[in-house]
Motif scaffolding. Structure first.
Motif, PDB file in Angstrom:
ATOM      1  N   TRP A  29     -11.754   2.424   0.043  1.00  0.00           N
ATOM      2  CA  TRP A  29     -10.402   2.298   0.561  1.00  0.00           C
ATOM      3  C   TRP A  29     -10.427   2.148   2.079  1.00  0.00           C
ATOM      4  O   TRP A  29     -11.374   2.553   2.753  1.00  0.00           O
ATOM      5  CB  TRP A  29      -9.542   3.491   0.141  1.00  0.00           C
ATOM      6  CG  TRP A  29      -9.912   4.787   0.806  1.00  0.00           C
ATOM      7  CD1 TRP A  29     -11.075   5.487   0.663  1.00  0.00           C
ATOM      8  CD2 TRP A  29      -9.098   5.530   1.726  1.00  0.00           C
ATOM      9  NE1 TRP A  29     -11.048   6.624   1.427  1.00  0.00           N
ATOM     10  CE2 TRP A  29      -9.850   6.681   2.095  1.00  0.00           C
ATOM     11  CE3 TRP A  29      -7.832   5.351   2.268  1.00  0.00           C
ATOM     12  CZ2 TRP A  29      -9.355   7.640   2.982  1.00  0.00           C
ATOM     13  CZ3 TRP A  29      -7.348   6.304   3.158  1.00  0.00           C
ATOM     14  CH2 TRP A  29      -8.099   7.439   3.488  1.00  0.00           C
ATOM     15  N   GLU A  69       0.779  -1.239   0.000  1.00  0.00           N
ATOM     16  CA  GLU A  69       0.000   0.000   0.000  1.00  0.00           C
ATOM     17  C   GLU A  69       0.813   1.294   0.000  1.00  0.00           C
ATOM     18  O   GLU A  69       0.273   2.355  -0.304  1.00  0.00           O
ATOM     19  CB  GLU A  69      -0.934   0.030   1.225  1.00  0.00           C
ATOM     20  CG  GLU A  69      -2.137  -0.886   1.123  1.00  0.00           C
ATOM     21  CD  GLU A  69      -1.823  -2.329   1.462  1.00  0.00           C
ATOM     22  OE1 GLU A  69      -2.177  -3.222   0.661  1.00  0.00           O
ATOM     23  OE2 GLU A  69      -1.216  -2.576   2.515  1.00  0.00           O
ATOM     24  N   LEU A 105      -9.521  -0.646  -3.292  1.00  0.00           N
ATOM     25  CA  LEU A 105      -8.080  -0.552  -3.128  1.00  0.00           C
ATOM     26  C   LEU A 105      -7.564  -1.661  -2.216  1.00  0.00           C
ATOM     27  O   LEU A 105      -8.322  -2.457  -1.681  1.00  0.00           O
ATOM     28  CB  LEU A 105      -7.707   0.834  -2.605  1.00  0.00           C
ATOM     29  CG  LEU A 105      -8.143   2.005  -3.489  1.00  0.00           C
ATOM     30  CD1 LEU A 105      -7.597   3.319  -2.952  1.00  0.00           C
ATOM     31  CD2 LEU A 105      -7.692   1.804  -4.931  1.00  0.00           C
ATOM     32  N   LEU A 154      -5.082   6.182  -2.468  1.00  0.00           N
ATOM     33  CA  LEU A 154      -6.196   7.068  -2.801  1.00  0.00           C
ATOM     34  C   LEU A 154      -5.716   8.276  -3.597  1.00  0.00           C
ATOM     35  O   LEU A 154      -6.354   8.689  -4.580  1.00  0.00           O
ATOM     36  CB  LEU A 154      -6.907   7.519  -1.524  1.00  0.00           C
ATOM     37  CG  LEU A 154      -8.136   8.406  -1.725  1.00  0.00           C
ATOM     38  CD1 LEU A 154      -9.231   7.655  -2.479  1.00  0.00           C
ATOM     39  CD2 LEU A 154      -8.670   8.904  -0.382  1.00  0.00           C
TER      40      LEU A 154
END
Length: 317
Positions: free
Chosen positions: A162, A111, A214, A171
């Motif tokens: 997300w 991430e 996500l 994002l």
């Protein structure tokens, strides 16, 4: 022949570690969600010659999707005198970093950018006691948007779901990609199962054309639930987890998650063999898989372009 056997002992025996080593494994989600991935991690260790329990004691700790528990769990692993700790997610890696500067840490983070966030000095020479497998390509999020656009030509408004526990980097890259493609974004948070239901309810009310989900450990552990919600609401959706498409979601595009866990097991093995994290280059994904669920596309009355089907690594009929 007998003399030769004495002079040349079996390679497997010669390579065995002198004592059982302790490997900590810190995961931010529930233990029930990581069984297959933990097995892939162990496979990576086995491929390097390490087996449980002959050579290794695995000490798993699971935060059950409560980030507040990570510091105490990291401290437990340090107190157990782990020889190396594998930490999944930014939050888990940072919890272990706060708990020790001496024990080697192998992170798995899909991430964030580890250099930009200060976790490591550079990809080639991480420095300190942390290395691992990371993935943060800003252009990749744009690729997911492009794939959705190919399947949903009318695409103009998209929901992006997300997990704030994973940080804002993903994002922000999606926001940039959506702006470049002149798409309207509906940004929705989901840290847990109730919030995931609320996010899809909000997406439906907003009248979005599609959904992008996500990456986070929570999301990766709940691909079946998320696929069911996209089917319930008849929403085309994409994420990087291939299990999502195999569980009934429309499409996935991303690295093979199990291969990543095997790689992390391999990195842990390198540390156990004496390599210092500071000098072990960070590994990045090199192969990406496109999985399309044709059955779901038909249910959503979507026509998948032939050129996209040809590019797919897996088509689910």
């Amino acid at each position: 022949m007998g003399a030769a056997a004495v002079a040349c002992p079996l390679p497997a025996r010669a390579q065995q570690p002198a004592a059982v080593r302790k490997v900590g494994f810190l995961y931010p989600g529930p233990g029930s969600a990581v069984t297959v991935r933990l097995e892939a991690f162990l496979e990576g260790l086995r491929n390097a010659g390490y087996r449980v329990p002959e050579h290794l004691e695995i000490i798993p700790r699971f935060a059950d999707s409560d980030p507040a528990r990570l510091p105490s769990l990291a401290a437990e692993l340090v107190d157990r005198n782990a020889d190396v700790i594998a930490a999944v997610s930014t939050a888990a890696a940072n919890a272990v970093r706060a708990a020790t500067t001496a024990i080697p840490i192998v992170g798995l983070d899909l991430e964030t950018d580890p250099v930009a966030t200060g976790m490591i000095a550079s990809l080639a020479h991480p420095g300190a006691n942390l290395t691992g497998f990371f993935f943060d390509f800003a252009e990749f999020r744009g690729k997911l948007l492009e794939l959705l656009k190919e399947i949903v030509p009318r695409l103009s408004k998209i929901a992006v779901i997300w997990d704030p526990n994973s940080g804002p980097a993903q994002l922000k890259s999606v926001e940039a990609g959506a702006e470049a493609m002149k798409l309207t974004l509906e940004k929705l948070e989901a840290r847990n199962v109730p919030e995931m239901h609320q996010a899809f309810d909000a997406a439906k009310r907003a009248g979005v054309d599609a959904v992008m989900i996500l990456s986070s450990p929570f999301i990766g552990a709940n691909t079946k639930l998320i696929a069911d919600l996209t089917l319930r609401d008849a929403l085309p959706a994409v994420t990087l987890f291939s299990e999502f498409a195999r569980n009934g979601g429309l499409m996935s595009y991303g690295p093979n998650i199990l291969d990543i866990y095997r790689s992390v097991g391999g990195i842990v093995a390198k540390v156990l063999k004496g390599n210092k994290p500071a000098d072990l280059p960070v590994e990045l994904p090199t192969k990406f898989e496109l999985v399309i669920n044709l059955k779901t596309a038909r249910a959503l009355k979507l026509e998948i372009p032939a050129n996209l089907l040809v590019r797919a690594d897996e088509v689910i009929e």
